[in-house]
Scaffold this motif. Sequence first.
Motif, mmCIF file in Angstrom:
data_model
loop_
_atom_site.group_PDB
_atom_site.id
_atom_site.type_symbol
_atom_site.label_atom_id
_atom_site.label_comp_id
_atom_site.label_asym_id
_atom_site.label_seq_id
_atom_site.Cartn_x
_atom_site.Cartn_y
_atom_site.Cartn_z
ATOM 1 N N ILE A 245 0.838 -1.201 0.000
ATOM 2 C CA ILE A 245 0.000 0.000 0.000
ATOM 3 C C ILE A 245 0.873 1.250 0.000
ATOM 4 C CG2 ILE A 245 -1.635 1.343 1.382
ATOM 5 C CD1 ILE A 245 -2.765 -1.364 2.363
ATOM 6 N N PRO A 256 -4.228 4.871 -1.066
ATOM 7 C CA PRO A 256 -4.864 3.950 -0.122
ATOM 8 C C PRO A 256 -6.282 4.375 0.210
ATOM 9 C CG PRO A 256 -3.292 5.367 1.008
ATOM 10 C CD PRO A 256 -3.113 5.630 -0.453
ATOM 11 N N ASP A 260 -7.789 0.281 3.492
ATOM 12 C CA ASP A 260 -6.347 0.046 3.498
ATOM 13 C C ASP A 260 -5.710 0.616 4.764
ATOM 14 O OD1 ASP A 260 -6.449 -1.173 1.017
ATOM 15 O OD2 ASP A 260 -6.123 0.702 -0.055
#
Length: 291
Positions: A245, A256, A260
Motif C-alpha cells: 500500500i 490507499p 487500506d
Amino acid sequence: MRNGILGAAAAMFLVGTLAGVSGLVGSYPIYGGQAIRYLVAAVILLVITRVIGLRFVRMTRREMLCLAGLTLFGLVLFNVCVVQSTLASGPALVGTVLGTVPLALALAGGRPAPRLLIGAVVVVAGATLATGLGSGNLTGLLWALGALVGEICFSLLAIPLLPRLGAIRTSAYSTTLAVPMLVVVGLADTGTGMLRVPTLPEALGFAYLAIVVTVVAFFLWYTSLPKLGPGRAGLFAGLIPVAAIVTGAVLGVALPSAYDLLGAALVIAGILVGLTAERPGAPAVVRPSEA
C-alpha cells in the motif's frame, strides 16, 4: 531483541515493495524471470561468503533435507503456487490467504502465549482488510493454500540450519539450489521461451528483486528469526500488504482507501500486542554464528 524486531520489520516491508516493481517485469516469462532473480542473488551471496571468509559447511543428512525442503517448498513451489493462484482467482485471494502466516507461525511455534495469539489474530484481520478477499474459486484457493505452506516452510525449515550455517550461507545455499529447480519448472511450462534478453526496465526490476527483495530481505529475516522465534517473527509478515500500500502511494500507482489505512493500523496494533508476549522457556534456536 531490538535488532531482531527492526530486522524482521525491514525484511517483510522490503518483500512487500515487490508489488511496486511487478509492473516492470510483468511481461517477462514468469519462471525464467524467477530463475534470473535467484541466480543473480546467489552469485552476490556466494561472493559475500567468500569475501568475509565464511567456509563451506559440510551439512548433515538432516540439514541437507531441510535445505532441500526449504528451497523446494519455500522458494520454488511457493512461486509456482502464487502464480497459479493469481491466474485462477487474481491476486487478492492469495494475498489474503498469505495474510494468515502470522497466525500459522504462532501456532507452529508450540503453545503460543495468549498475547502472541491475540496479536497474530489482529495482524491477520488487518492484513485481510488491507488486501481485500475479493472473488475467488476452489482452484485459486487450493493454490493459495499451497503458497501458505511454502511461506511457512521458508521460516520453519530454516531454523535447524541457522545455528551452523548462519543467515548468509542459508540464503546463499537456498537461492543457488533454487535456480536449477526453477529452470526445470520453466522449461516444462514454456520451453526455451522461458528466457529472453530483458529490456532495460526489466533488468532494473530484476536487479531490485535480486538485491533488495532477495539478498537483503533474506539476510535480515534469517538474522532476526532465531532472535524472535517463529511466532513473534511471523507477526511482521502482516507488513507485506502494508508495504504494498505504501509503495503504491509513493509511486503514485494507487492511493490507499479507508479500508487500506484501517487494515494497516490493525496490523501495527497486532504486532505491538504480540511483541509484549513473554517467550516461554529458552529461545527457539541458538543465535546463529557467521563464523
